[in-house]
Structures are given as C-alpha cells and as structure tokens.
Design an enzyme around this catalytic site. Structure first.
Site, PDB file in Angstrom:
ATOM      1  N   ARG A  76      -4.299  -8.332  -4.169  1.00 43.72           N
ATOM      2  CA  ARG A  76      -2.604  -8.106  -4.407  1.00 43.72           C
ATOM      3  C   ARG A  76      -2.722  -5.841  -3.909  1.00 43.72           C
ATOM      4  NH1 ARG A  76      -5.386  -2.939  -5.154  1.00 43.72           N
ATOM      5  NH2 ARG A  76      -3.767  -2.751  -5.897  1.00 43.72           N
ATOM      6  N   GLY A  77      -1.852  -5.816  -4.747  1.00 43.32           N
ATOM      7  CA  GLY A  77      -1.322  -5.471  -2.949  1.00 43.32           C
ATOM      8  C   GLY A  77       0.021  -5.177  -2.825  1.00 43.32           C
ATOM      9  N   ALA A  78       1.215  -4.939  -2.850  1.00 44.98           N
ATOM     10  CA  ALA A  78       2.741  -4.814  -2.275  1.00 44.98           C
ATOM     11  C   ALA A  78       2.415  -5.326  -0.794  1.00 44.98           C
ATOM     12  CB  ALA A  78       3.729  -3.979  -2.622  1.00 44.98           C
ATOM     13  N   ARG A  98       4.224 -14.107  -6.522  1.00 45.34           N
ATOM     14  CA  ARG A  98       4.162 -12.810  -6.950  1.00 45.34           C
ATOM     15  C   ARG A  98       5.341 -12.462  -7.335  1.00 45.34           C
ATOM     16  NH1 ARG A  98       0.216  -8.547  -7.437  1.00 45.34           N
ATOM     17  NH2 ARG A  98       0.829  -8.592  -9.567  1.00 45.34           N
ATOM     18  N   GLN A 146      -7.275  -1.685 -11.902  1.00 42.55           N
ATOM     19  CA  GLN A 146      -7.339  -0.819 -10.371  1.00 42.55           C
ATOM     20  C   GLN A 146      -8.001   0.279  -9.799  1.00 42.55           C
ATOM     21  OE1 GLN A 146      -4.757  -2.763 -11.630  1.00 42.55           O
ATOM     22  NE2 GLN A 146      -3.579  -4.336 -10.958  1.00 42.55           N
ATOM     23  N   ASP A 198       6.095  -1.059  -5.650  1.00 42.97           N
ATOM     24  CA  ASP A 198       6.127  -2.685  -5.314  1.00 42.97           C
ATOM     25  C   ASP A 198       8.264  -2.975  -4.600  1.00 42.97           C
ATOM     26  OD1 ASP A 198       4.118  -2.334  -7.195  1.00 42.97           O
ATOM     27  OD2 ASP A 198       3.971  -3.997  -5.949  1.00 42.97           O
ATOM     28  N   ASN A 228       6.240   0.278 -10.457  1.00 43.29           N
ATOM     29  CA  ASN A 228       4.828  -0.388  -9.445  1.00 43.29           C
ATOM     30  C   ASN A 228       3.813  -0.447 -11.203  1.00 43.29           C
ATOM     31  OD1 ASN A 228       2.950   0.978  -8.030  1.00 43.29           O
ATOM     32  ND2 ASN A 228       2.841   2.399  -8.450  1.00 43.29           N
ATOM     33  N   LYS A 229       3.109  -0.579 -11.249  1.00 45.44           N
ATOM     34  CA  LYS A 229       2.183  -0.612 -11.542  1.00 45.44           C
ATOM     35  C   LYS A 229       2.845  -0.189 -13.321  1.00 45.44           C
ATOM     36  CE  LYS A 229      -0.175  -3.512 -11.968  1.00 45.44           C
ATOM     37  NZ  LYS A 229       0.332  -4.711 -11.821  1.00 45.44           N
TER      38      LYS A 229
HETATM   39  O1  MRU Z   1      -0.522  -5.747  -9.817  1.00 45.56           O
HETATM   40  P1  MRU Z   1      -0.700  -5.200  -8.501  1.00 45.56           P
HETATM   41  O2  MRU Z   1      -2.103  -4.276  -8.180  1.00 45.56           O
HETATM   42  O3  MRU Z   1      -0.896  -6.361  -7.457  1.00 45.56           O
HETATM   43  O4  MRU Z   1      -0.299  -4.034  -8.532  1.00 45.56           O
HETATM   44  C1  MRU Z   1      -0.342  -3.139  -7.396  1.00 45.56           C
HETATM   45  C2  MRU Z   1       0.374  -1.798  -7.328  1.00 45.56           C
HETATM   46  O5  MRU Z   1       1.248  -1.921  -8.555  1.00 45.56           O
HETATM   47  C3  MRU Z   1       0.380  -0.689  -6.691  1.00 45.56           C
HETATM   48  O6  MRU Z   1       0.696   0.664  -6.572  1.00 45.56           O
HETATM   49  C4  MRU Z   1       2.025  -0.646  -5.151  1.00 45.56           C
HETATM   50  O7  MRU Z   1       1.504  -2.600  -4.802  1.00 45.56           O
HETATM   51  C5  MRU Z   1       1.679  -0.406  -4.618  1.00 45.56           C
HETATM   52  S1  MRU Z   1       0.932  -0.636  -3.060  1.00 45.56           S
HETATM   53  C6  MRU Z   1       0.226  -0.193  -1.724  1.00 45.56           C
END
Ligand code: MRU
Length: 346
Positions: free
Chosen positions: A45-47, A88, A195, A236, A246-247
């Site tokens: 996970r994470g962009a 996603r 996270q 994201d 973002n999250k």
């Molecule tokens: O749902 P996730 O864990 O994929 O969400 C991740 C985030 O929101 C991060 O802050 C974002 O992707 C930046 S990662 C460098």
C-alpha cells in the site's frame, strides 16, 4: 534498508504490510492476478509502492501471455492493465505506472513477445530504482523546511513501506536526520488500518529514528500544547489547484495545524500530481469494507448489526497546505502556477 518490494527471478517479493509489526513475512507473487489481489488487500500500500507493484504485476502478466496467439495477445495485455487499474481508485501513481507500461508496450509489441517481456520487465525494475532516487531528491529539498531541532507530526505511513524505499514524508525526515537535525516524530495511529501505529512506528524504530504514537484524536491537543513544530504527510493525488488527497484524517490534521499556526507540508513525487483535475472534489475516493472498522484482526468490536462507513481518503483544500515538496523542488501558493511549472520542468 527496508525491503518493501523486489523483482526476483521467481516473481515479485513484497513485505506483507498486513502482518507488521508482529510478523515480517515476504511472500512471493508469481502472477499478475496475485499482484492485483495483493494491492487490493493491502499487502502492499502507499501511492508510489502500488505504482511500482502494478508495473511489476504487468511485467509478470506479459510473461503469462507471451505464447498466446497474436489475435488475442493485445486484448489480453489490455485486460492485465485494466485488472491493475481496478485495484484501488484514489492514488494516481497506479494509473501513471500503468500508462507508462501501456506506452512502452505500444512501442515494443512489434518486436515480438520475448522482446516485449524483456522491455516491460526492465521498465518495472527501472521504476523501482527511479522511485528511490526521487525520494532521496525530495528529502534533499524537504529537509530544508524542517527546524534544526523539533517534533514532526505525521499521519498514515508515507515511508519506505509506502514507496520502493526511503519514503516521501518519512524520506524528508530521514534526510533531515542525515544532515544532523534533531528531529523526533509523532505518528498518528491512523485508524482503521493503523498505518501509523503499525507501519510508521515500525520503520522509524527500525532505523533508530525517535518516534512516539498518538491516537488520531490527540493531534489537536498536542498542537495546542506547543508539542508539534510542523506536520508532514504524503499524498495519493494532488490536483492542479493544489488540493491534496491523502489518508482519511489528514484534512482534520491540516485544519488543526492552521488553527494552531503550524506549517502543514506535503511531500509527493511529480507522479502524484494529477493536473487533469482542478479541484479536490473531482478525486475518486475509495470506500473500503466496513469490517475494517467494525473488526480488529478478525474480531468484532462493534455491536452486531451496526454497520460503519469507511472512506479511505479525504481531501485537504490547498488553503491549508503551506508547501508541496517534490523531487523537482518545493511548490508554494499559488499552486496552479507553481505545480504546473514543476510538472513541466525537465
Ligand atoms: O490506504 P493506503 O495505506 O494505501 O494509504 C496511503 C496513504 O494515504 C499515504 O499517505 C500516501 O499514499 C502517500 S505514500 C508515500
């Protein structure tokens, strides 16, 4: 170095982020369907990390179809790309990575399936290395915004685990410490997937960076007490006007930061910019299964029969954003101009 994702002769190896910090597992995924499932179920996970994973998944997929008859080969390749895109919806890096693989396929498909396999595999591996280099560059620019000594509050995980390595927001913190700044981190736990409590805390502790966890609802109080010097998060998707997806929970943190006159910084690579969208309300926001809220590690914590709502991201309007750190420099308001000029920079 933390190994988030790796291309190997056997397949794509990824640390299973659902199991952290209790267990460090490195399953190997050998088909594009397995990689798509790993993205959907948050193994990875994470962009930026899901962008690299999607590219590697496509590189596996083209191997799976290389012996297909030529009349179905191209259609099958498109099906692989669409499978990745369906995993996603919010992080634009995923779509950016798939587009890069599509463009390359168009260029090399005439040279035969073996050459297409080789070229797509090489491109996915390059994307992995590029991502680490980009994060280090972002760290170089971003660390200049951090004080010589202070506490940074972060939300979610924008670290090595969310990228190919080093991290975006946490990369800036790593870079600041590498130049001798005395930076400590407050990690919002980041309900419901945790996270912050599980991943940010794990990777910073792993690297000996001082980190303490707070519950999401403590951020405002910590700011009001003067215990936060700045907020630093990843993203994201960022629109042309500088609105930041973002999250979930990031928006609340940004509003609290403004109320308490604390800078709110976003660190994200240029691949997270989506200049085709003007405003945050145009960004598709993923809704995940309500069981992520009603259950913890498979055990129900909410009353039977009560449902939950689970938007995975929110959008912070640009008026709350003090600066956006990219690998090409730092953008400040007005973002319409500053982001466009960074995006066009060679
Ligand atoms: O749902 P996730 O864990 O994929 O969400 C991740 C985030 O929101 C991060 O802050 C974002 O992707 C930046 S990662 C460098």
């Amino acid at each position: 170095m933390i190994r988030t994702i790796e291309w190997t002769d056997h397949g794509v190896v990824m640390i299973d982020q659902r199991a952290l910090p209790m267990e460090e597992l490195y399953p190997c995924y050998t088909t594009y369907q397995e990689v798509a499932d790993a993205i959907q179920t948050m193994v990875v996970r994470g962009a930026p990390a899901i962008g690299v994973a999607a590219a590697m998944g496509i590189a596996l997929g083209i191997r799976q179809i290389r012996d297909f008859p030529s009349d179905v080969y191209e259609g099958k390749f498109e099906e692989i790309c669409r499978t990745m895109e369906r995993t996603r919806p919010t992080a634009v890096n995923l779509f950016w990575a798939v587009r890069r693989m599509r463009v390359l396929f168009e260029r090399v498909k005439g040279e035969g399936p073996e050459e297409a396999c080789r070229a797509l595999e090489q491109a996915a591996v390059n994307m992995y290395h590029e991502d680490i280099a980009i994060n280090k560059r972002m760290g170089f620019f971003g660390q200049q915004l951090l004080p010589q000594k202070g506490t940074v509050l972060t939300h979610c995980n924008a670290g090595a685990l969310a990228t190919a390595g080093y991290g975006t927001a946490l990369g800036v913190i790593r870079a600041a410490r590498e130049v001798g700044k005395d930076i400590q981190v407050l990690a919002d736990e980041t309900r419901p997937f945790l996270q912050g409590a599980r991943l940010t805390a794990w990777e910073l502790a792993h690297d000996g960076i001082p980190v303490r966890i707070i519950c999401d609802n403590m951020a405002g109080w910590m700011m009001q007490q003067g215990r936060v010097d700045c907020v630093l998060v990843g993203a994201d998707r960022i629109t042309a006007q500088g609105d930041v997806a973002n999250k979930i929970g990031t928006y609340s943190v940004a509003v609290l930061a403004k109320e308490n006159s604390i800078p709110f910084y976003v660190a994200a690579p240029v691949s997270t910019l989506d200049l085709s969208l003007s405003w945050g309300k145009e960004i598709p926001i993923e809704e995940r299964d309500s069981s992520e809220i009603t259950h913890i590690r498979g055990k129900r914590i909410a009353p039977e029969g009560v449902d939950a709502i689970n938007p995975a991201f929110d959008v912070t309007p640009h008026k709350y954003v003090s600066a956006i750190i990219t690998e090409r420099g730092i953008a400040q308001a007005p973002y319409l101009e500053s982001l466009k000029s960074l995006a066009e920079k060679p």
